[in-house]
Design a protein around this motif. Structure first.
Motif, PDB file in Angstrom:
ATOM      1  N   VAL A   1       0.841  -1.203   0.000  1.00 31.02           N
ATOM      2  CA  VAL A   1       0.000   0.000   0.000  1.00 31.02           C
ATOM      3  C   VAL A   1       0.872   1.246   0.000  1.00 31.02           C
ATOM      4  CG1 VAL A   1      -1.654   1.322   1.385  1.00 31.02           C
ATOM      5  CG2 VAL A   1      -1.992  -1.120   1.050  1.00 31.02           C
ATOM      6  N   LYS A   2       1.942   1.218   0.772  1.00 26.59           N
ATOM      7  CA  LYS A   2       2.862   2.351   0.836  1.00 26.59           C
ATOM      8  C   LYS A   2       3.490   2.605  -0.533  1.00 26.59           C
ATOM      9  CE  LYS A   2       6.657   3.862   3.820  1.00 26.59           C
ATOM     10  NZ  LYS A   2       7.576   3.430   4.866  1.00 26.59           N
ATOM     11  N   ASP A   3       3.895   1.529  -1.223  1.00 25.76           N
ATOM     12  CA  ASP A   3       4.454   1.670  -2.568  1.00 25.76           C
ATOM     13  C   ASP A   3       3.419   2.223  -3.539  1.00 25.76           C
ATOM     14  OD1 ASP A   3       6.823   0.634  -1.598  1.00 25.76           O
ATOM     15  OD2 ASP A   3       6.502  -1.387  -2.405  1.00 25.76           O
ATOM     16  N   ALA A   4       2.177   1.744  -3.422  1.00 24.87           N
ATOM     17  CA  ALA A   4       1.108   2.235  -4.296  1.00 24.87           C
ATOM     18  C   ALA A   4       0.853   3.719  -4.048  1.00 24.87           C
ATOM     19  CB  ALA A   4      -0.166   1.430  -4.074  1.00 24.87           C
ATOM     20  N   LEU A   5       0.850   4.129  -2.774  1.00 27.26           N
ATOM     21  CA  LEU A   5       0.644   5.544  -2.452  1.00 27.26           C
ATOM     22  C   LEU A   5       1.795   6.409  -2.970  1.00 27.26           C
ATOM     23  CD1 LEU A   5      -0.859   5.372   1.150  1.00 27.26           C
ATOM     24  CD2 LEU A   5      -2.014   6.066  -0.950  1.00 27.26           C
ATOM     25  N   THR A   6       3.002   5.886  -2.906  1.00 26.23           N
ATOM     26  CA  THR A   6       4.151   6.613  -3.447  1.00 26.23           C
ATOM     27  C   THR A   6       3.987   6.794  -4.952  1.00 26.23           C
ATOM     28  OG1 THR A   6       5.587   5.712  -1.719  1.00 26.23           O
ATOM     29  CG2 THR A   6       6.665   6.577  -3.686  1.00 26.23           C
ATOM     30  N   THR A   7       3.547   5.743  -5.641  1.00 25.98           N
ATOM     31  CA  THR A   7       3.328   5.824  -7.083  1.00 25.98           C
ATOM     32  C   THR A   7       2.237   6.839  -7.402  1.00 25.98           C
ATOM     33  OG1 THR A   7       3.970   3.499  -7.322  1.00 25.98           O
ATOM     34  CG2 THR A   7       2.733   4.472  -9.126  1.00 25.98           C
ATOM     35  N   VAL A   8       1.155   6.825  -6.622  1.00 28.92           N
ATOM     36  CA  VAL A   8       0.064   7.781  -6.828  1.00 28.92           C
ATOM     37  C   VAL A   8       0.560   9.209  -6.592  1.00 28.92           C
ATOM     38  CG1 VAL A   8      -2.141   8.572  -5.875  1.00 28.92           C
ATOM     39  CG2 VAL A   8      -1.791   6.158  -6.348  1.00 28.92           C
ATOM     40  N   LYS A   9       1.351   9.397  -5.548  1.00 26.05           N
ATOM     41  CA  LYS A   9       1.879  10.725  -5.240  1.00 26.05           C
ATOM     42  C   LYS A   9       2.776  11.219  -6.372  1.00 26.05           C
ATOM     43  CE  LYS A   9       4.543  13.257  -1.789  1.00 26.05           C
ATOM     44  NZ  LYS A   9       5.367  13.156  -0.586  1.00 26.05           N
TER      45      LYS A   9
ATOM     46  N   SER B   1       0.605  12.152  -9.248  1.00 25.01           N
ATOM     47  CA  SER B   1      -0.080  13.413  -8.977  1.00 25.01           C
ATOM     48  C   SER B   1       0.860  14.595  -9.179  1.00 25.01           C
ATOM     49  CB  SER B   1      -0.617  13.398  -7.547  1.00 25.01           C
ATOM     50  OG  SER B   1      -1.192  14.628  -7.213  1.00 25.01           O
ATOM     51  N   GLU B   2       2.083  14.480  -8.687  1.00 26.37           N
ATOM     52  CA  GLU B   2       3.066  15.554  -8.868  1.00 26.37           C
ATOM     53  C   GLU B   2       3.384  15.749 -10.340  1.00 26.37           C
ATOM     54  OE1 GLU B   2       6.316  14.256  -6.419  1.00 26.37           O
ATOM     55  OE2 GLU B   2       5.378  14.955  -4.562  1.00 26.37           O
ATOM     56  N   SER B   3       3.508  14.649 -11.068  1.00 26.11           N
ATOM     57  CA  SER B   3       3.777  14.728 -12.503  1.00 26.11           C
ATOM     58  C   SER B   3       2.617  15.397 -13.232  1.00 26.11           C
ATOM     59  CB  SER B   3       4.010  13.322 -13.057  1.00 26.11           C
ATOM     60  OG  SER B   3       4.189  13.350 -14.440  1.00 26.11           O
ATOM     61  N   ALA B   4       1.374  15.030 -12.860  1.00 27.50           N
ATOM     62  CA  ALA B   4       0.189  15.641 -13.473  1.00 27.50           C
ATOM     63  C   ALA B   4       0.129  17.126 -13.155  1.00 27.50           C
ATOM     64  CB  ALA B   4      -1.068  14.945 -12.987  1.00 27.50           C
ATOM     65  N   SER B   5       0.495  17.500 -11.932  1.00 32.45           N
ATOM     66  CA  SER B   5       0.502  18.908 -11.538  1.00 32.45           C
ATOM     67  C   SER B   5       1.516  19.696 -12.372  1.00 32.45           C
ATOM     68  CB  SER B   5       0.822  19.028 -10.053  1.00 32.45           C
ATOM     69  OG  SER B   5       0.907  20.371  -9.661  1.00 32.45           O
ATOM     70  N   LYS B   6       2.700  19.127 -12.556  1.00 35.92           N
ATOM     71  CA  LYS B   6       3.726  19.786 -13.373  1.00 35.92           C
ATOM     72  C   LYS B   6       3.259  19.921 -14.821  1.00 35.92           C
ATOM     73  CE  LYS B   6       7.730  18.292 -10.685  1.00 35.92           C
ATOM     74  NZ  LYS B   6       8.915  17.414 -10.657  1.00 35.92           N
ATOM     75  N   LEU B   7       2.621  18.864 -15.337  1.00 35.56           N
ATOM     76  CA  LEU B   7       2.115  18.916 -16.706  1.00 35.56           C
ATOM     77  C   LEU B   7       1.011  19.959 -16.837  1.00 35.56           C
ATOM     78  CD1 LEU B   7       2.041  15.118 -17.663  1.00 35.56           C
ATOM     79  CD2 LEU B   7       3.560  16.883 -18.586  1.00 35.56           C
ATOM     80  N   ASN B   8       0.156  20.089 -15.823  1.00 36.35           N
ATOM     81  CA  ASN B   8      -0.892  21.119 -15.856  1.00 36.35           C
ATOM     82  C   ASN B   8      -0.286  22.522 -15.870  1.00 36.35           C
ATOM     83  OD1 ASN B   8      -3.256  19.667 -16.065  1.00 36.35           O
ATOM     84  ND2 ASN B   8      -3.521  19.441 -13.850  1.00 36.35           N
ATOM     85  N   LYS B   9       0.744  22.744 -15.060  1.00 32.91           N
ATOM     86  CA  LYS B   9       1.423  24.047 -15.041  1.00 32.91           C
ATOM     87  C   LYS B   9       2.065  24.328 -16.400  1.00 32.91           C
ATOM     88  CE  LYS B   9       2.431  24.235 -10.102  1.00 32.91           C
ATOM     89  NZ  LYS B   9       3.489  24.176  -9.080  1.00 32.91           N
ATOM     90  N   HIS B  10       2.697  23.293 -16.952  1.00 31.37           N
ATOM     91  CA  HIS B  10       3.338  23.441 -18.257  1.00 31.37           C
ATOM     92  C   HIS B  10       2.285  23.732 -19.328  1.00 31.37           C
ATOM     93  CE1 HIS B  10       6.531  23.035 -21.164  1.00 31.37           C
ATOM     94  NE2 HIS B  10       5.825  22.139 -21.855  1.00 31.37           N
ATOM     95  N   LEU B  11       1.146  23.052 -19.264  1.00 33.24           N
ATOM     96  CA  LEU B  11       0.051  23.276 -20.207  1.00 33.24           C
ATOM     97  C   LEU B  11      -0.486  24.696 -20.086  1.00 33.24           C
ATOM     98  CD1 LEU B  11      -1.978  22.197 -22.314  1.00 33.24           C
ATOM     99  CD2 LEU B  11      -3.407  21.469 -20.393  1.00 33.24           C
ATOM    100  N   ALA B  12      -0.651  25.180 -18.860  1.00 32.66           N
ATOM    101  CA  ALA B  12      -1.135  26.544 -18.650  1.00 32.66           C
ATOM    102  C   ALA B  12      -0.149  27.551 -19.242  1.00 32.66           C
ATOM    103  CB  ALA B  12      -1.351  26.807 -17.163  1.00 32.66           C
ATOM    104  N   HIS B  13       1.141  27.303 -19.023  1.00 42.71           N
ATOM    105  CA  HIS B  13       2.177  28.186 -19.577  1.00 42.71           C
ATOM    106  C   HIS B  13       2.139  28.172 -21.107  1.00 42.71           C
ATOM    107  CE1 HIS B  13       5.960  30.294 -20.012  1.00 42.71           C
ATOM    108  NE2 HIS B  13       6.414  29.300 -20.776  1.00 42.71           N
ATOM    109  N   GLU B  14       2.067  26.972 -21.682  1.00 46.49           N
ATOM    110  CA  GLU B  14       2.036  26.850 -23.144  1.00 46.49           C
ATOM    111  C   GLU B  14       0.769  27.495 -23.712  1.00 46.49           C
ATOM    112  OE1 GLU B  14       4.373  25.737 -25.285  1.00 46.49           O
ATOM    113  OE2 GLU B  14       5.696  25.521 -23.551  1.00 46.49           O
ATOM    114  N   THR B  15      -0.355  27.362 -23.017  1.00 43.82           N
ATOM    115  CA  THR B  15      -1.609  27.993 -23.451  1.00 43.82           C
ATOM    116  C   THR B  15      -1.458  29.512 -23.449  1.00 43.82           C
ATOM    117  OG1 THR B  15      -2.868  26.144 -22.531  1.00 43.82           O
ATOM    118  CG2 THR B  15      -4.093  28.143 -22.987  1.00 43.82           C
ATOM    119  N   MET B  16      -0.831  30.045 -22.413  1.00 40.68           N
ATOM    120  CA  MET B  16      -0.608  31.493 -22.327  1.00 40.68           C
ATOM    121  C   MET B  16       0.321  31.959 -23.453  1.00 40.68           C
ATOM    122  SD  MET B  16       0.892  33.767 -19.164  1.00 40.68           S
ATOM    123  CE  MET B  16       2.572  33.233 -19.437  1.00 40.68           C
ATOM    124  N   VAL B  17       1.399  31.209 -23.690  1.00 38.26           N
ATOM    125  CA  VAL B  17       2.341  31.559 -24.762  1.00 38.26           C
ATOM    126  C   VAL B  17       1.624  31.521 -26.106  1.00 38.26           C
ATOM    127  CG1 VAL B  17       4.404  30.767 -26.005  1.00 38.26           C
ATOM    128  CG2 VAL B  17       4.410  30.847 -23.514  1.00 38.26           C
TER     129      VAL B  17
END
Length: 167
Positions: free
Chosen positions: A113-121, A124-140
């Protein structure tokens, strides 16, 4: 019954088997001895504190005493599988074995379960970074579109001025 008769025949034919036979009958352990023996075996469980081990030892002793007192056969060997000191030791050992097995299962499951939660985390961090990158690219992209629109507008105005000048 057939085994008893066979044993009797063997003893009759070979009396030397039982001539020097000594029988030692050990009495049932007292409540304190039951607790002491349980504590000896419970020391193997590292995940339990001293108080928990002691409480469990008293529980074992109480359970065994209760079973022994309620055995309908009295002093004769019980009909419930011979409630002896050896049975008590086996009971304590088996309980500890089962407990350790279950603890290992729980620790293994906890790790999964701990390994699964680490993978989910991490996901989630990767998705957050991609969302920020997408927002930046949309603005550009929006700024480029605005710049292109302004540039096209300027070109259109220049052509209109140029046409008026040639007319």
């Amino acid at each position: 019954a057939s085994m008893g008769k066979r044993f009797q025949n063997i003893c009759t034919h070979y009396p030397s088997l039982i001539t020097n036979l000594n029988m030692i009958r050990l009495p049932h352990w007292s409540y304190e001895q039951l607790v002491k023996h349980a504590m000896y075996h419970l020391k193997k469980i590292e995940s339990m504190g001293k108080v928990e081990q002691e409480n469990l030892a008293y529980l074992f002793a109480s359970m065994f005493e209760s079973l022994r007192e309620n055995d309908p056969s009295g002093d004769i060997q019980g009909t419930h599988g011979n409630l002896t000191n050896t049975v008590y030791v086996k009971f304590a050992s088996r309980f500890i074995s089962i407990l350790q097995h279950k603890q290992n299962e729980i620790l293994s499951q906890h790790q999964r379960v701990k390994d699964a939660l680490t993978t989910v985390k991490e996901g989630s961090e990767s998705a957050s970074k991609l969302n920020k990158h997408l927002a930046h690219e949309t603005m550009v992209l929006s700024q480029k579109q605005q710049g292109n629109f302004t540039l096209l507008n300027q070109i259109g105005q220049d052509k209109t001025i140029d046409r008026r000048a040639h007319v």
